[in-house]
Write a protein that holds these residues in place. Sequence first.
Motif, PDB file in Angstrom:
ATOM      1  N   ALA A 192     -23.264  57.196  39.714  1.00 45.84           N
ATOM      2  CA  ALA A 192     -23.663  57.521  38.342  1.00 45.84           C
ATOM      3  C   ALA A 192     -23.221  56.446  37.364  1.00 45.84           C
ATOM      4  O   ALA A 192     -23.927  56.153  36.387  1.00 45.84           O
ATOM      5  CB  ALA A 192     -23.091  58.879  37.944  1.00 45.84           C
TER       6      ALA A 192
ATOM      7  N   ASP B 108     -34.589  61.431  42.693  1.00 50.55           N
ATOM      8  CA  ASP B 108     -34.104  61.419  44.068  1.00 50.55           C
ATOM      9  C   ASP B 108     -35.292  61.143  44.989  1.00 50.55           C
ATOM     10  O   ASP B 108     -36.246  61.934  45.014  1.00 50.55           O
ATOM     11  CB  ASP B 108     -33.485  62.773  44.409  1.00 50.55           C
TER      12      ASP B 108
ATOM     13  N   ALA C  55     -36.324  65.332  42.871  1.00 55.06           N
ATOM     14  CA  ALA C  55     -35.647  65.904  41.703  1.00 55.06           C
ATOM     15  C   ALA C  55     -35.392  64.827  40.653  1.00 55.06           C
ATOM     16  O   ALA C  55     -34.968  63.712  40.977  1.00 55.06           O
ATOM     17  CB  ALA C  55     -34.328  66.535  42.131  1.00 55.06           C
TER      18      ALA C  55
ATOM     19  N   ALA D 173     -34.502  58.193  33.190  1.00 55.57           N
ATOM     20  CA  ALA D 173     -34.201  59.262  34.143  1.00 55.57           C
ATOM     21  C   ALA D 173     -34.109  58.655  35.534  1.00 55.57           C
ATOM     22  O   ALA D 173     -34.576  57.540  35.786  1.00 55.57           O
ATOM     23  CB  ALA D 173     -35.270  60.348  34.099  1.00 55.57           C
TER      24      ALA D 173
ATOM     25  N   THR E 223     -36.928  63.667  30.321  1.00 54.58           N
ATOM     26  CA  THR E 223     -37.335  63.377  31.698  1.00 54.58           C
ATOM     27  C   THR E 223     -38.856  63.408  31.822  1.00 54.58           C
ATOM     28  O   THR E 223     -39.395  63.400  32.923  1.00 54.58           O
ATOM     29  CB  THR E 223     -36.745  64.412  32.673  1.00 54.58           C
TER      30      THR E 223
ATOM     31  N   THR F 297     -33.387  63.566  37.260  1.00 53.60           N
ATOM     32  CA  THR F 297     -32.148  63.765  36.519  1.00 53.60           C
ATOM     33  C   THR F 297     -32.175  62.987  35.214  1.00 53.60           C
ATOM     34  O   THR F 297     -32.491  61.789  35.204  1.00 53.60           O
ATOM     35  CB  THR F 297     -30.940  63.288  37.360  1.00 53.60           C
ATOM     36  N   GLN F 298     -31.856  63.650  34.131  1.00 48.31           N
ATOM     37  CA  GLN F 298     -31.829  62.996  32.827  1.00 48.31           C
ATOM     38  C   GLN F 298     -30.654  62.022  32.742  1.00 48.31           C
ATOM     39  O   GLN F 298     -29.526  62.350  33.077  1.00 48.31           O
ATOM     40  CB  GLN F 298     -31.694  64.049  31.728  1.00 48.31           C
TER      41      GLN F 298
END
Length: 448
Positions: free
Chosen positions: A224, A244, A249, A241, A257, A251-252
């Motif tokens: 991250a 995955d 998926a 964003a 997003t 993620t913001q």
Amino acid sequence: MSTDTRTPARTELIVDVGPVAHGGHCVARHEGRVIFVRHGIPGEKVRIRLTDDGESAKFWRADVVEVLEASPDRVEHFWHAADSQRSWSHGHPPVGGAELGHVALDRQRGLKAEVLAEQLRRLAGVELAVPVEAVGEAAGAAGTGLAWRTRTGFALTAGGKLGMHAHRSDSVFPVREMPLAVEDINALKLWDIDLQGIERVEVAAPANGSRPLVLLVPSAGTRAKRLAAITAQLPDDISVAAVDPGTGAVTQLRGRTWVQETAAGHEYRVTGDGFWQIHRDAPETLVGAVTGFLQGGGYLNAGSVVADLYAGAGLFTAPLADAVGVTGSVLSVEGAPGTSRDARKNLHGAPQVEIIQGKVERVLRQQPRSFDALLLDPPRAGAGKAVVNQLVASRPRAIAYVSCDPASFARDVGYFQQAGWALAGLRAFDLYPHTHHLETVALLTPRG
């Protein structure tokens, strides 16, 4: 005619370029063997470099490295990275994505029309010549066919620099511009950013000028903290964003997003890398063609029962709902869960719309219904025989078929004909200038 100019391995040959074929290449021959040649124009004499060969291969592939007798339709390529002659003079292949950039725009559209006619003739037995229509800025006298992509994807070099793949290759070459992309994408200057830890970057910059989104696809093990460092290098007014690659998926990292798109008087939310037409003028163009066929033929009216299959975020569903009104109904079927959720948000104010997430063939099998009209916009692979037979079984008066691939489209037209249907109307659009791709919108109706 062909002449071997180098070694018995025939790394380079001189050939006469023959007719255009589906897939962004032309056909040449050497000692009876077919060679699919990219970056040539029918009628030219060229020197080619074999990129995929072997004595056991049914055909070979090659790039043009030198033009000996040029077509009058040959122009200087607008993008050095995608210019085959220039790239091979530096010892490497060109990047993909602009394989017709050496051809004048009018001739590009003529070549695409030839491909469409050939596919219909060969796969469906239909003799039909349809012109490929210019769209947007390219339709003007001074059209360049550039700056139309509102969405584009990039690979990354081993050193973490923005790049693109060569055709049919894992090799990635750095780029410092993308001339087919809108200015909002080029203005991000992603090529100046250290993107180590990222496998792929997707960028969406809506034609309505709303907030762009940079979507990062991280490599395995990227933390991250690294994603935050990359995000900090991007302008503050850009959404960022991560997606995955295994689960999809999103993620913001900053901002939203999703992006906000506009078409046919409606606003659409499109999350992550969810599908949306990439040419800035494509949504309006395609909606106009579809509704023109269905409403013009009297198949779409207030109170009609219709379905939008492979519906995406609802580009066509919303104008269909407008046309049938509250006395009619529209069934929206989309396979991707995230995109189907977007459709629910985009169409929450249309009570006449029913949204089902699932594969089209499964939904039609489990919930057989009758419709006045159908619309399908399948992925590049097309609908296929099983789905075509399911559509015919629902006994609609007409079907509008939007396709981005002339081969799968022609194959499906053949299936419709076997089921007693006929091609009642067809339009073709050059929504991908400087590439071999085109979009078609067809009207299919039962014979008699």
